[in-house]
Enzyme design. Sequence first.
Site, short mmCIF file in Angstrom:
data_model
loop_
_atom_site.label_atom_id
_atom_site.label_comp_id
_atom_site.label_asym_id
_atom_site.label_seq_id
_atom_site.Cartn_x
_atom_site.Cartn_y
_atom_site.Cartn_z
N LEU A 85 0.96 -1.32 0.02
CA LEU A 85 -0.03 -0.17 0.14
C LEU A 85 0.94 1.33 0.06
CD1 LEU A 85 -3.06 0.44 0.34
CD2 LEU A 85 -2.80 0.91 2.77
N HIS A 86 0.81 2.00 -0.92
CA HIS A 86 1.53 3.04 -1.19
C HIS A 86 0.97 4.33 -1.64
CE1 HIS A 86 2.31 1.62 -4.97
NE2 HIS A 86 2.80 2.80 -5.39
N ARG A 87 -0.01 4.20 -2.50
CA ARG A 87 -0.45 5.39 -3.25
C ARG A 87 -0.95 6.51 -2.40
NH1 ARG A 87 -0.37 4.28 -8.68
NH2 ARG A 87 -2.10 5.95 -9.09
N ASP A 118 -2.02 -1.71 -4.08
CA ASP A 118 -2.56 -0.65 -4.95
C ASP A 118 -1.58 -0.42 -5.96
OD1 ASP A 118 -0.83 0.55 -3.47
OD2 ASP A 118 -1.87 1.93 -2.43
N ARG A 150 6.87 6.12 2.62
CA ARG A 150 5.90 6.90 2.68
C ARG A 150 4.43 6.31 3.56
NH1 ARG A 150 3.43 10.00 -2.06
NH2 ARG A 150 1.73 11.14 -1.38
#
Length: 226
Positions: free
Chosen positions: A66-68, A143, A99
């Site tokens: 998960l990073h968006r 994602d 992030r």
Amino acid sequence: IATDHLSELLFAPTKNAKNNLINEKVHGKIFITGNTIIDSINNYEKFSSKQSQITIDKSNFILMTLHRAENVDNKKTLFPIVRTILNSNADFIFPIHPRTIKRLKEFKLFEHLMKSDNVLLLESVGYFEMLELMKKCSFIVTDSGGIQEEATSEKIRKKVLVLRKTTDRPEAVFEGFSELIGTNPQKIDLAIKKTLKNPTVPHKQSPYGNGHASEKIVSLIKKNIY
């Protein structure tokens, strides 16, 4: 888009990508070659177990990334996703992007994940480690655009649940390799439960090619330039 219009030769990974270029009205020649990401897996998958710096003892786990920005920068989106994962009865391995770590700590979610019984957190991992995780997992919740492509490789062939409302890899969805589930917690929970019962994907070639995209590209460059 600017590069598309400057280019004399354009190598589209899929027919859908070629149609996008045609709709852009580019002036260069367009060739469908497949995606070099499949070539890379075919070349390096055989080395990943020896090159990987992590040991995976778990079995029947779900791989999650998960990073968006639209998912991790908004607490109203990130909190329900994390809560759904924590409340599930499934085991997750979650390599965390820098992030994402920053936002999890900012939103007071990191400690909950650290203390959970069903989520194993890893620092951001390298290419060989990710290949091993993809090979050994039951299926993937992500994602990531690249993972949607990689998971279709015959060396991986894992179902992907996409935590987005739209995807720029629609071919994987059309062919049954991926499922677009959005970010609604109820839909995420239902999709995970459904896929735990049946994580299989179609036994057919990746929509992103057969692993010879690089050879095709080099051949086309030689033919059209030299």
